[in-house]
Design a protein around this motif. Sequence first.
Motif, PDB file in Angstrom:
ATOM      1  N   SER A  53       0.842  -1.207   0.000  1.00  0.00           N
ATOM      2  CA  SER A  53       0.000   0.000   0.000  1.00  0.00           C
ATOM      3  C   SER A  53       0.873   1.251   0.000  1.00  0.00           C
ATOM      4  O   SER A  53       0.500   2.273  -0.584  1.00  0.00           O
ATOM      5  CB  SER A  53      -0.912   0.018   1.235  1.00  0.00           C
ATOM      6  N   GLN A  96      -7.623   0.243  -0.318  1.00  0.00           N
ATOM      7  CA  GLN A  96      -7.784  -1.015   0.416  1.00  0.00           C
ATOM      8  C   GLN A  96      -8.916  -0.926   1.434  1.00  0.00           C
ATOM      9  O   GLN A  96      -9.665  -1.866   1.630  1.00  0.00           O
ATOM     10  CB  GLN A  96      -6.458  -1.357   1.119  1.00  0.00           C
ATOM     11  N   ASP A 178      -5.767  -1.263  -4.729  1.00  0.00           N
ATOM     12  CA  ASP A 178      -5.095  -1.855  -3.569  1.00  0.00           C
ATOM     13  C   ASP A 178      -5.985  -2.964  -3.010  1.00  0.00           C
ATOM     14  O   ASP A 178      -6.928  -2.698  -2.282  1.00  0.00           O
ATOM     15  CB  ASP A 178      -4.839  -0.774  -2.513  1.00  0.00           C
TER      16      ASP A 178
HETATM   17 MG   LIG Z   1      -1.962  -2.898   2.095  1.00  0.00          MG
END
Ligand SMILES: [Mg+2]
Length: 260
Positions: A53, A96, A178
Amino acid sequence: MGAPMDPPPAPAAITVDRLTVQRGGRDILREVSLTVTDGTITAVVGPSGVGKSTLMGALNGLLRPSGGTVSVAGIGCLDDAGALREARRRTATIFQDHALIDRLPAIDNVLLGLADTRHPLSLLPWSQSLRRRAAQALDEVGLLNRATTRTGHLSGGERQRVGIARALVRCPCLLLGDEPFASVDSALARRLGEDIRRLVARGGLTVVLVLHQLQMARTLADRIIGLSDGRVAFDGPAGSFDAAAEAGIFAPHLRGGASP
Ligand SMILES: [Mg+2]
Ligand SMILES: Nc1ncnc2c1ncn2[C@@H]1O[C@H](COP(=O)(O)OP(=O)(O)OP(=O)(O)O)[C@@H](O)[C@H]1O
């Protein structure tokens, strides 16, 4: 007769050069260099906490490097404020954690993907054509029937799909995802992956996806980048990401065939 000529190498859409990114006072990425080829799908894989990330944050300019550079073809280095603005205009990110506003209906979260196309203080309602575009994006992820549902009342997978629709509605040149399929079932993940593959085939789109489903990385991506210990430990065609490459990234202590 001369040997057939190799096709010219596809141009790089993004060039990352000796990128170091710190978080919490630690070097998370250390002198990472890689290129992302124009018009392809690149998967980023690696163990939890390795910095996937963080890499996405550096690619979309939300995290500033402490060393090295990220450059976007035709725009320049993201160190430059003008280049950063232009790169952001052409980029869409599926986060994410979804990064949605719970109290808004799903379609309004999708419309927020288009917020930079109008004045930030605009109090005008969204135009019919933009609302249609957002509805179409929700339809593409199979959520048109939840368009007016409060986002906080959606399931994890449905929220994830709202995040995907919010990215796709921008018609980006660069799509960063992500773990975009982490909360959806495998059949839906496959279908959404095929949709992304189709968009790439249509031209004008480059995709970088963090994927924890390695099988999906192998089948969907053209290329896999594996991170380990803050560095690039694998960078090659998806087809060459074999069991040994996987072990090198997810179980580096087993590298070299150590026997029990
Ligand atoms: Mg991550
Ligand atoms: N806001 C933050 N402040 C301090 N450290 C952070 C912050 N965000 C992440 N980190 C640290 O940076 C490292 C890399 O985090 P990152 O989120 O990039 O990992 P990841 O590979 O995406 O992991 P995951 O697969 O669990 O999503 C971790 O050790 C994490 O603790």
